[in-house]
Design an enzyme around this catalytic site. Sequence first.
Site, PDB file in Angstrom:
ATOM      1  N   HIS A  60      -3.445  -5.629   2.333  1.00 53.58           N
ATOM      2  CA  HIS A  60      -3.060  -5.623   3.746  1.00 53.58           C
ATOM      3  C   HIS A  60      -3.654  -6.867   4.376  1.00 53.58           C
ATOM      4  O   HIS A  60      -4.146  -7.748   3.703  1.00 53.58           O
ATOM      5  CB  HIS A  60      -3.714  -4.435   4.456  1.00 53.58           C
ATOM      6  CG  HIS A  60      -3.055  -3.142   4.253  1.00 53.58           C
ATOM      7  ND1 HIS A  60      -1.881  -2.795   4.861  1.00 53.58           N
ATOM      8  CD2 HIS A  60      -3.430  -2.061   3.531  1.00 53.58           C
ATOM      9  CE1 HIS A  60      -1.562  -1.551   4.533  1.00 53.58           C
ATOM     10  NE2 HIS A  60      -2.486  -1.083   3.717  1.00 53.58           N
ATOM     11  N   ARG A 116     -12.578   6.368  -0.750  1.00 54.11           N
ATOM     12  CA  ARG A 116     -11.551   5.361  -0.502  1.00 54.11           C
ATOM     13  C   ARG A 116     -12.006   4.008  -1.036  1.00 54.11           C
ATOM     14  O   ARG A 116     -13.209   3.715  -1.061  1.00 54.11           O
ATOM     15  CB  ARG A 116     -11.240   5.265   1.000  1.00 54.11           C
ATOM     16  CG  ARG A 116     -10.662   6.542   1.568  1.00 54.11           C
ATOM     17  CD  ARG A 116     -10.220   6.362   3.005  1.00 54.11           C
ATOM     18  NE  ARG A 116      -9.071   5.485   3.128  1.00 54.11           N
ATOM     19  CZ  ARG A 116      -7.817   5.846   2.877  1.00 54.11           C
ATOM     20  NH1 ARG A 116      -7.540   7.074   2.476  1.00 54.11           N
ATOM     21  NH2 ARG A 116      -6.827   4.991   3.016  1.00 54.11           N
ATOM     22  N   CYS A 154       0.804  -1.214   0.000  1.00 54.90           N
ATOM     23  CA  CYS A 154       0.000   0.000   0.000  1.00 54.90           C
ATOM     24  C   CYS A 154       0.850   1.284   0.000  1.00 54.90           C
ATOM     25  O   CYS A 154       1.442   1.593  -1.023  1.00 54.90           O
ATOM     26  CB  CYS A 154      -0.991  -0.044   1.152  1.00 54.90           C
ATOM     27  SG  CYS A 154      -2.418   0.998   0.851  1.00 54.90           S
TER      28      CYS A 154
HETATM   29  N1  GLN Z   1      -2.301   6.702   2.492  1.00 55.49           N
HETATM   30  C1  GLN Z   1      -2.357   5.853   1.340  1.00 55.49           C
HETATM   31  C2  GLN Z   1      -3.717   5.833   0.669  1.00 55.49           C
HETATM   32  O1  GLN Z   1      -4.701   6.147   1.282  1.00 55.49           O
HETATM   33  C3  GLN Z   1      -1.909   4.465   1.722  1.00 55.49           C
HETATM   34  C4  GLN Z   1      -2.829   3.790   2.671  1.00 55.49           C
HETATM   35  C5  GLN Z   1      -2.365   2.463   3.171  1.00 55.49           C
HETATM   36  O2  GLN Z   1      -1.167   2.185   3.281  1.00 55.49           O
HETATM   37  N2  GLN Z   1      -3.338   1.636   3.517  1.00 55.49           N
HETATM   38  O3  GLN Z   1      -3.805   5.513  -0.481  1.00 55.49           O
END
Ligand code: GLN
Length: 237
Positions: free
Chosen positions: A187, A123, A89
């Site tokens: 993740h 998101r 990520c």
């Molecule tokens: N901050 C980054 C995003 O929102 C990565 C997030 C993460 O590592 N889960 O894309």
Amino acid sequence: MNMFPEALNLYGDRGNIITLQKRCEWRGMKANIVEYNFNSNEDILKSADIILLGGASDREQGIMYSHLLNLKDLLKSLIEDGVCLLAICGGYQLLGEAYIDANQNVIKGLGVLGFYTKSENKRLIGNIVIETTLDVFPKTVVGYENHGGRTYHGYQPFGKVLKGFGNNGKDRFEGLIYKNVIGTYLHGPLLPKNPHIADYILKKALERKYAFDALEFEKLDDTLEYMAHEKVKELYM
Ligand code: GLN
């Protein structure tokens, strides 16, 4: 080598290290886990066989990028030399030219690979199942994703999205493969539920270090791991 574990450890990315460590130990191999922190000397990176770059929130990511930029040349030469790098990520986004965060701040990436990531308000969150392009069995990889960033690139993807969003929610690709680098949004952490990917990384690292013959790789009893893997597929597909 666990890079900045205090800051880059979103959703238990450290679990990936524990999985690799245990799978070595169960085969009678000792794995030295080294943490790379703010006061570490960059020379310790040179002896790494496997590097983990975990994920982080936008804020932590911005802070971390400035530290990691000092390691740009070294990381690039290690990648070209075939070091195994698992970048999750925020760590994956870091490998590219830039990450444009949710407030439109341009955060310069390491630029070791030619791509960029741009965040959008909505998101991309949820469980994800992909079919990987790697030569492993089973072909499915399961995980969890939570990112604002949309990544676009022309490299080999880590997989094709069967369920979920992946790199950008549009082209149905997930992650990136370059030499022994795996970049991914998965993740969860990734490796406990996907032991075939853990072993893929271990084999690549052993091949690079010792000209290791994969046939010598002892098979482990992964009944429980694959029960979890199959359950996720059943629930989310
Ligand atoms: N901050 C980054 C995003 O929102 C990565 C997030 C993460 O590592 N889960 O894309």
